[in-house]
Design a protein around this motif. Structure first.
Motif, PDB file in Angstrom:
ATOM      1  N   ASP A 167      -4.191  10.035  -2.687  1.00 34.08           N
ATOM      2  CA  ASP A 167      -4.316   8.912  -3.458  1.00 34.08           C
ATOM      3  C   ASP A 167      -3.857   7.719  -2.379  1.00 34.08           C
ATOM      4  OD1 ASP A 167      -4.707   9.461  -6.539  1.00 34.08           O
ATOM      5  OD2 ASP A 167      -3.442  10.953  -5.651  1.00 34.08           O
ATOM      6  N   VAL A 168      -4.604   6.717  -2.394  1.00 37.26           N
ATOM      7  CA  VAL A 168      -4.106   5.539  -1.509  1.00 37.26           C
ATOM      8  C   VAL A 168      -4.456   4.132  -2.640  1.00 37.26           C
ATOM      9  CG1 VAL A 168      -4.538   3.989   0.470  1.00 37.26           C
ATOM     10  CG2 VAL A 168      -4.929   6.579   0.599  1.00 37.26           C
ATOM     11  N   ARG A 217       0.784  -1.245   0.013  1.00 40.32           N
ATOM     12  CA  ARG A 217      -0.031  -0.045  -0.027  1.00 40.32           C
ATOM     13  C   ARG A 217       0.913   1.421   0.104  1.00 40.32           C
ATOM     14  NH1 ARG A 217      -4.626   1.396   4.407  1.00 40.32           N
ATOM     15  NH2 ARG A 217      -5.889   2.249   2.924  1.00 40.32           N
ATOM     16  N   PHE A 218       0.475   2.174  -0.576  1.00 36.84           N
ATOM     17  CA  PHE A 218       1.338   3.524  -0.755  1.00 36.84           C
ATOM     18  C   PHE A 218       0.300   4.697  -0.934  1.00 36.84           C
ATOM     19  CE2 PHE A 218       1.425   2.509  -5.208  1.00 36.84           C
ATOM     20  CZ  PHE A 218       1.008   3.629  -5.690  1.00 36.84           C
ATOM     21  N   GLU A 219       0.622   5.852  -0.240  1.00 37.95           N
ATOM     22  CA  GLU A 219      -0.225   6.915  -0.275  1.00 37.95           C
ATOM     23  C   GLU A 219       0.694   8.029  -0.793  1.00 37.95           C
ATOM     24  OE1 GLU A 219      -2.107   9.658   3.193  1.00 37.95           O
ATOM     25  OE2 GLU A 219      -2.321   7.521   3.185  1.00 37.95           O
ATOM     26  N   VAL A 220      -0.317   8.789  -1.707  1.00 39.45           N
ATOM     27  CA  VAL A 220       0.363  10.167  -2.064  1.00 39.45           C
ATOM     28  C   VAL A 220      -0.489  11.483  -1.804  1.00 39.45           C
ATOM     29  CG1 VAL A 220       1.074  11.361  -4.169  1.00 39.45           C
ATOM     30  CG2 VAL A 220       1.696   9.095  -4.031  1.00 39.45           C
ATOM     31  N   THR A 221      -0.015  12.494  -1.268  1.00 36.26           N
ATOM     32  CA  THR A 221      -0.860  13.640  -1.078  1.00 36.26           C
ATOM     33  C   THR A 221      -0.224  14.529  -1.949  1.00 36.26           C
ATOM     34  OG1 THR A 221      -1.153  12.637   0.964  1.00 36.26           O
ATOM     35  CG2 THR A 221      -1.552  15.440   0.757  1.00 36.26           C
ATOM     36  N   THR A 222      -1.136  15.538  -2.539  1.00 38.63           N
ATOM     37  CA  THR A 222      -0.837  16.467  -3.322  1.00 38.63           C
ATOM     38  C   THR A 222      -1.633  17.546  -3.218  1.00 38.63           C
ATOM     39  OG1 THR A 222      -0.249  14.841  -4.982  1.00 38.63           O
ATOM     40  CG2 THR A 222      -0.470  17.118  -5.792  1.00 38.63           C
ATOM     41  N   LEU A 223      -1.070  18.916  -2.912  1.00 41.07           N
ATOM     42  CA  LEU A 223      -1.847  19.988  -2.742  1.00 41.07           C
ATOM     43  C   LEU A 223      -2.051  20.865  -4.403  1.00 41.07           C
ATOM     44  CD1 LEU A 223      -3.259  22.208  -0.752  1.00 41.07           C
ATOM     45  CD2 LEU A 223      -0.977  23.345  -0.812  1.00 41.07           C
ATOM     46  N   THR A 236       4.334   4.525  -7.479  1.00 37.59           N
ATOM     47  CA  THR A 236       4.335   5.936  -6.602  1.00 37.59           C
ATOM     48  C   THR A 236       4.754   6.861  -7.424  1.00 37.59           C
ATOM     49  OG1 THR A 236       4.856   4.616  -4.393  1.00 37.59           O
ATOM     50  CG2 THR A 236       5.395   7.048  -4.763  1.00 37.59           C
ATOM     51  N   ARG A 237       5.808   6.697  -8.217  1.00 36.01           N
ATOM     52  CA  ARG A 237       6.467   7.815  -9.281  1.00 36.01           C
ATOM     53  C   ARG A 237       5.322   8.310 -10.212  1.00 36.01           C
ATOM     54  NH1 ARG A 237      11.706   5.057  -9.055  1.00 36.01           N
ATOM     55  NH2 ARG A 237      11.146   4.120 -11.137  1.00 36.01           N
ATOM     56  N   LEU A 238       4.633   6.843 -10.731  1.00 33.92           N
ATOM     57  CA  LEU A 238       3.533   7.330 -11.662  1.00 33.92           C
ATOM     58  C   LEU A 238       2.438   8.077 -11.236  1.00 33.92           C
ATOM     59  CD1 LEU A 238       3.070   3.892 -13.635  1.00 33.92           C
ATOM     60  CD2 LEU A 238       4.117   5.929 -14.332  1.00 33.92           C
ATOM     61  N   ILE A 239       2.084   8.123  -9.997  1.00 29.34           N
ATOM     62  CA  ILE A 239       1.026   8.658  -9.336  1.00 29.34           C
ATOM     63  C   ILE A 239       1.423  10.112  -9.107  1.00 29.34           C
ATOM     64  CG2 ILE A 239      -0.549   8.842  -7.382  1.00 29.34           C
ATOM     65  CD1 ILE A 239      -1.346   6.783  -9.153  1.00 29.34           C
ATOM     66  N   VAL A 240       2.676  10.318  -8.573  1.00 26.66           N
ATOM     67  CA  VAL A 240       3.285  11.782  -8.536  1.00 26.66           C
ATOM     68  C   VAL A 240       3.204  12.309  -9.834  1.00 26.66           C
ATOM     69  CG1 VAL A 240       5.416  12.977  -7.938  1.00 26.66           C
ATOM     70  CG2 VAL A 240       4.418  11.118  -6.272  1.00 26.66           C
ATOM     71  N   ARG A 241       3.580  11.754 -10.956  1.00 29.86           N
ATOM     72  CA  ARG A 241       3.784  12.505 -11.992  1.00 29.86           C
ATOM     73  C   ARG A 241       2.529  12.948 -12.723  1.00 29.86           C
ATOM     74  NH1 ARG A 241       7.584  10.741 -16.832  1.00 29.86           N
ATOM     75  NH2 ARG A 241       6.754  12.204 -18.541  1.00 29.86           N
ATOM     76  N   ARG A 242       1.579  11.793 -12.657  1.00 24.64           N
ATOM     77  CA  ARG A 242       0.022  12.212 -12.691  1.00 24.64           C
ATOM     78  C   ARG A 242      -0.513  13.409 -12.162  1.00 24.64           C
ATOM     79  NH1 ARG A 242      -5.252  11.586 -10.693  1.00 24.64           N
ATOM     80  NH2 ARG A 242      -4.209  10.303  -9.105  1.00 24.64           N
TER      81      ARG A 242
END
Length: 155
Positions: A110-111, A3-9, A135-141
């Motif tokens: 994103d979780v 599981r990973f989580e990405v938080t973006t403002l 994780t890198r794909l989600i950060v890029r998106r």
């Protein structure tokens, strides 16, 4: 299961960020580097509850197909996309959108819970490669989405 989580403002209100996150066209533009295309189901426009889309993309030198469905959706706060068929044993991606301050910005979270096929080799791939890669794909998106949503018209 990893599981990973990405938080973006994002400097835009939740409804705008939510709608952009469900855009097939924005998704394909964010992943142009993988040649990602929607090839079946909803292939353009905005996804809604119950919609399915089949994505085709190249990762690790191979072409992959993944069909996902929007299994939960409460505008503008939350939606889930889950794999129906594809390369993972499990793919569950929850998206949340929370207004910050005066509501002019959004904390987008994103979780992702996923599992690779072919245990125990898949487990090794999850640990060594997949979690970091995904994780890198989600950060890029998310960076692409933020840039598109906050773009100001010239004038």
């Amino acid at each position: 299961m990893p599981r990973f989580e990405v938080t973006t403002l994002v400097q835009a209100p939740p409804p705008a960020v939510f709608d952009a996150s469900l855009s097939v066209d924005l998704h394909t533009s964010a992943f142009a580097h993988t040649g990602e295309q929607a090839v079946a189901g909803v292939t353009s426009g905005r996804l809604a509850l119950g919609d399915q889309v089949t994505w085709r993309a190249r990762h690790f030198g191979l072409t992959w197909h993944l069909t996902s469905t929007i299994s939960a959706c409460t505008r503008p706060a939350y939606f889930v996309d889950e794999q129906v068929t594809g390369p993972f044993r499990r793919w569950h991606h929850a998206h949340t959108f929370e207004a910050t301050g005066d509501g002019a910005a959004t904390l987008m979270t994103d979780v992702v819970d996923f599992a690779a096929p072919l245990p125990p080799l898949g487990r090794l791939a999850e640990i060594l490669v997949l979690k970091r890669y995904l994780t890198r794909l989600i950060v890029r998106r998310n960076a692409h989405l933020a840039a598109v949503v906050t773009r100001r018209p010239a004038g």
